[in-house]
Design a protein around this motif. Structure first.
Motif, PDB file in Angstrom:
ATOM      1  N   GLN A  76      -5.105  -4.919  -4.258  1.00 56.72           N
ATOM      2  CA  GLN A  76      -6.142  -3.889  -4.229  1.00 56.72           C
ATOM      3  C   GLN A  76      -6.442  -3.389  -2.825  1.00 56.72           C
ATOM      4  N   GLY A  77      -6.357  -4.295  -1.845  1.00 55.91           N
ATOM      5  CA  GLY A  77      -6.730  -3.873  -0.504  1.00 55.91           C
ATOM      6  C   GLY A  77      -6.414  -4.921   0.535  1.00 55.91           C
ATOM      7  N   ALA A  78      -6.752  -4.582   1.775  1.00 55.09           N
ATOM      8  CA  ALA A  78      -6.562  -5.487   2.916  1.00 55.09           C
ATOM      9  C   ALA A  78      -7.205  -4.834   4.131  1.00 55.09           C
ATOM     10  N   GLY A  79      -7.436  -5.631   5.156  1.00 52.25           N
ATOM     11  CA  GLY A  79      -7.933  -5.083   6.409  1.00 52.25           C
ATOM     12  C   GLY A  79      -9.290  -4.417   6.315  1.00 52.25           C
ATOM     13  N   GLY A  80     -10.104  -4.840   5.344  1.00 52.21           N
ATOM     14  CA  GLY A  80     -11.433  -4.256   5.177  1.00 52.21           C
ATOM     15  C   GLY A  80     -11.453  -2.981   4.361  1.00 52.21           C
ATOM     16  N   ALA A  81     -10.324  -2.615   3.760  1.00 49.89           N
ATOM     17  CA  ALA A  81     -10.235  -1.383   2.969  1.00 49.89           C
ATOM     18  C   ALA A  81      -9.728  -1.693   1.567  1.00 49.89           C
ATOM     19  N   ASP A  82      -9.952  -0.752   0.653  1.00 52.77           N
ATOM     20  CA  ASP A  82      -9.615  -0.949  -0.753  1.00 52.77           C
ATOM     21  C   ASP A  82      -9.042   0.342  -1.320  1.00 52.77           C
ATOM     22  N   ALA A  83      -8.086   0.214  -2.239  1.00 55.43           N
ATOM     23  CA  ALA A  83      -7.513   1.398  -2.873  1.00 55.43           C
ATOM     24  C   ALA A  83      -8.576   2.220  -3.595  1.00 55.43           C
ATOM     25  N   LEU A  84      -9.614   1.555  -4.079  1.00 54.47           N
ATOM     26  CA  LEU A  84     -10.685   2.240  -4.796  1.00 54.47           C
ATOM     27  C   LEU A  84     -11.558   3.081  -3.862  1.00 54.47           C
ATOM     28  N   ASP A  85     -11.440   2.860  -2.555  1.00 57.92           N
ATOM     29  CA  ASP A  85     -12.213   3.663  -1.605  1.00 57.92           C
ATOM     30  C   ASP A  85     -11.839   5.141  -1.712  1.00 57.92           C
ATOM     31  N   GLY A  86     -10.595   5.394  -2.071  1.00 54.33           N
ATOM     32  CA  GLY A  86     -10.178   6.769  -2.330  1.00 54.33           C
ATOM     33  C   GLY A  86     -10.035   7.645  -1.108  1.00 54.33           C
ATOM     34  N   THR A  87      -9.646   7.065   0.028  1.00 53.11           N
ATOM     35  CA  THR A  87      -9.445   7.863   1.230  1.00 53.11           C
ATOM     36  C   THR A  87      -8.094   7.553   1.861  1.00 53.11           C
ATOM     37  N   ASP A  88      -7.575   8.536   2.599  1.00 50.96           N
ATOM     38  CA  ASP A  88      -6.333   8.325   3.333  1.00 50.96           C
ATOM     39  C   ASP A  88      -6.500   7.205   4.350  1.00 50.96           C
ATOM     40  N   GLU A  89      -7.650   7.172   5.004  1.00 51.85           N
ATOM     41  CA  GLU A  89      -7.909   6.170   6.035  1.00 51.85           C
ATOM     42  C   GLU A  89      -7.871   4.762   5.458  1.00 51.85           C
ATOM     43  N   ALA A  90      -8.451   4.572   4.276  1.00 49.21           N
ATOM     44  CA  ALA A  90      -8.455   3.250   3.653  1.00 49.21           C
ATOM     45  C   ALA A  90      -7.040   2.790   3.345  1.00 49.21           C
ATOM     46  N   LEU A  91      -6.223   3.685   2.810  1.00 49.90           N
ATOM     47  CA  LEU A  91      -4.848   3.320   2.485  1.00 49.90           C
ATOM     48  C   LEU A  91      -4.047   3.007   3.742  1.00 49.90           C
ATOM     49  N   ARG A  92      -4.308   3.738   4.811  1.00 46.81           N
ATOM     50  CA  ARG A  92      -3.623   3.458   6.074  1.00 46.81           C
ATOM     51  C   ARG A  92      -4.002   2.082   6.608  1.00 46.81           C
ATOM     52  N   LYS A  93      -5.279   1.730   6.516  1.00 49.90           N
ATOM     53  CA  LYS A  93      -5.715   0.406   6.974  1.00 49.90           C
ATOM     54  C   LYS A  93      -5.012  -0.703   6.197  1.00 49.90           C
ATOM     55  N   ILE A  94      -4.907  -0.517   4.898  1.00 51.66           N
ATOM     56  CA  ILE A  94      -4.221  -1.509   4.059  1.00 51.66           C
ATOM     57  C   ILE A  94      -2.773  -1.661   4.498  1.00 51.66           C
ATOM     58  N   CYS A  95      -2.091  -0.521   4.613  1.00 54.52           N
ATOM     59  CA  CYS A  95      -0.659  -0.553   4.912  1.00 54.52           C
ATOM     60  C   CYS A  95      -0.378  -1.062   6.314  1.00 54.52           C
ATOM     61  N   GLU A  96      -1.267  -0.820   7.246  1.00 56.29           N
ATOM     62  CA  GLU A  96      -1.080  -1.320   8.605  1.00 56.29           C
ATOM     63  C   GLU A  96      -1.278  -2.831   8.693  1.00 56.29           C
ATOM     64  N   MET A  97      -2.112  -3.396   7.834  1.00 58.00           N
ATOM     65  CA  MET A  97      -2.408  -4.821   7.881  1.00 58.00           C
ATOM     66  C   MET A  97      -1.286  -5.665   7.282  1.00 58.00           C
ATOM     67  N   LEU A  98      -0.664  -5.194   6.231  1.00 60.26           N
ATOM     68  CA  LEU A  98       0.236  -6.035   5.441  1.00 60.26           C
ATOM     69  C   LEU A  98       1.505  -6.514   6.141  1.00 60.26           C
ATOM     70  N   PRO A  99       2.116  -5.733   7.053  1.00 64.83           N
ATOM     71  CA  PRO A  99       3.361  -6.214   7.665  1.00 64.83           C
ATOM     72  C   PRO A  99       3.235  -7.513   8.439  1.00 64.83           C
ATOM     73  N   ARG A 100       2.049  -7.866   8.911  1.00 67.45           N
ATOM     74  CA  ARG A 100       1.927  -9.142   9.621  1.00 67.45           C
ATOM     75  C   ARG A 100       2.153 -10.325   8.685  1.00 67.45           C
ATOM     76  N   TYR A 101       2.144 -10.058   7.372  1.00 68.56           N
ATOM     77  CA  TYR A 101       2.437 -11.093   6.375  1.00 68.56           C
ATOM     78  C   TYR A 101       3.808 -10.897   5.733  1.00 68.56           C
ATOM     79  N   GLY A 102       4.605  -9.985   6.295  1.00 65.40           N
ATOM     80  CA  GLY A 102       5.948  -9.748   5.783  1.00 65.40           C
ATOM     81  C   GLY A 102       6.043  -8.741   4.658  1.00 65.40           C
ATOM     82  N   THR A 103       4.935  -8.145   4.269  1.00 60.66           N
ATOM     83  CA  THR A 103       4.917  -7.198   3.152  1.00 60.66           C
ATOM     84  C   THR A 103       5.320  -5.814   3.641  1.00 60.66           C
ATOM     85  N   THR A 104       6.348  -5.253   3.027  1.00 59.12           N
ATOM     86  CA  THR A 104       6.834  -3.931   3.406  1.00 59.12           C
ATOM     87  C   THR A 104       6.598  -2.879   2.323  1.00 59.12           C
ATOM     88  N   GLY A 105       6.242  -3.309   1.117  1.00 58.17           N
ATOM     89  CA  GLY A 105       5.981  -2.375   0.027  1.00 58.17           C
ATOM     90  C   GLY A 105       4.959  -2.953  -0.928  1.00 58.17           C
TER      91      GLY A 105
END
Length: 388
Positions: free
Chosen positions: A61-90
């Motif tokens: 649903q989310g990461a980095g203090g953001a959630d898909a339900l927030d419904g903003t481009d910024e929230a999705l960017r925060k999620i996607c920027e956080m995940l690679p430190r855990y090896g997640t690419t998609g």
């Protein structure tokens, strides 16, 4: 970052004792994997680390203090920027649907699917519900649930603009099996979950086309020796894969071990079922008005109710290995190979010429050294650098 990069001095995840190799990347794809010297304008020295296909989280649903339900481009960017430190690419951006409301967040996710958000890529949308059991809601609010209805589903498909990849559905509900067929016709994975189905109702759902299971064991009846429920039907059907939260909290370590033994890595998708707490320091936070605290990778309400997972995929794989004694290679299969196959992504989930250059570099304990998405380095600790 240049479209041309060579990763040098790495070992392949499925041959960790083999000779070091170089992975030559051009235009976002792997051009060649070679044991020969591979001079390049830009190189990343893997320093002997293991190269594995990037992890895919089909339930987050989310990461980095953001959630898909927030419904903003910024929230999705925060999620996607956080995940690679855990090896997640998609990931499949996982969220809910509220009938009668605008549900603008679905359009925002759809518009960002496949985009470069400077991190992991959104591969599609996963909606939990709305056609699920009111008796097995878990943390889903009742307002996000409604009876199976083809008109509602058609509206959801339109809102998702062709990017709905998965929908969690309860097969025992009246008319739900007709919706399973509708989902399949539209290229959407029907996933059994948040269900009160018995053994026969589960079998009927699988026969109708359900081929995946949302967070196995959670939000469904348990296994009873006279009422086997959905679990027995799931375990005995080799065509069905299932999501597993291997944190040792959502599932007891013994149950993680049981599930992996029953399914095997090729039918298991390691998921976080994570939300905005991933990547944040332990402490107290607010989630859409619900106050919670995180500790040890787990988020609970102040009253002690389990809310969700607060650790990333590589950490879940580390726990899976600890609980099950599976090999690192088997663990990686659950986070890369199996989800890529589930989503029908032939160029992901493997390292080979022609495949997308989604690569995670790991040490032997599966700590992340670096992460690349489409050949772009999106996670690299400050003390490391690209040589030019």
């Amino acid at each position: 970052m240049s479209d041309h990069l060579t990763i040098t001095n790495c070992r392949l995840w499925n041959d960790p004792e083999g000779d070091p190799v170089s992975i030559i990347i051009e235009d976002g794809r792997i051009k060649e994997i070679t044991k020969q010297a591979a001079p390049a304008a830009k190189t990343l020295d893997a320093a002997g680390h293991i190269a594995a296909p990037g992890f895919i989280d089909v339930h987050l649903q989310g990461a980095g203090g953001a959630d898909a339900l927030d419904g903003t481009d910024e929230a999705l960017r925060k999620i996607c920027e956080m995940l690679p430190r855990y090896g997640t690419t998609g990931l499949l951006a996982t969220t809910v649907y509220l009938h009668g409301e605008e549900n603008g967040h679905l359009g925002v996710i759809a518009a960002n699917t496949g985009k470069d958000l400077n991190g992991a890529k959104i591969l599609g949308i996963h909606i939990e519900g709305p056609f699920i059991s009111r008796d097995r809601l878990g943390m889903i609010a009742p307002r996000y649930v409604c009876d199976p209805n083809p008109t509602i589903l058609k509206g959801i498909l339109e809102l998702c603009a062709g990017q709905l990849a998965m929908m969690t559905i309860a097969p025992e509900l009246h008319d739900s099996l007709a919706l399973v067929e509708m989902l399949k016709e539209n290229g959407v994975i029907p996933s059994l979950g948040h269900t009160d189905a018995n053994y026969r109702e589960t079998q009927a759902g699988l026969e109708a086309g359900i081929n995946h299971v949302t967070h196995l064991f959670n939000a469904m009846p348990g296994l009873h020796h006279r009422e086997p429920g959905p679990l027995a039907a799931i375990f005995e059907d080799d065509s069905v894969s299932a999501q597993l939260i291997s944190d040792g909290v959502h599932l007891h370590p013994a149950v993680v071990r049981l599930a992996l033994e029953a399914l095997g890595p090729e039918r298991t998708c390691c998921i976080t079922d994570g939300f905005r707490a991933i990547g944040l320091p332990e402490g107290e936070y607010d989630y859409h008005g619900l106050k919670y605290k995180t500790a040890g990778g787990t988020a609970r309400s102040l009253a002690g109710k389990l809310i969700g997972c607060a650790i990333g995929q590589n950490e879940l794989l580390q726990r899976m290995i600890k609980f099950t004694a599976c090999s690192p290679q088997e663990a990686v299969i659950t986070a890369s190979v199996t989800p890529a196959k589930l989503l029908g992504l032939k160029n992901k989930g493997k390292l080979a010429a022609g495949c997308d250059a989604d690569v995670v570099l790991l040490d032997e304990d599966l700590n992340v050294f670096a992460t690349l998405v489409g050949g772009k380095v999106v996670y690299l600790p400050n003390h490391l650098e690209i040589s030019e």
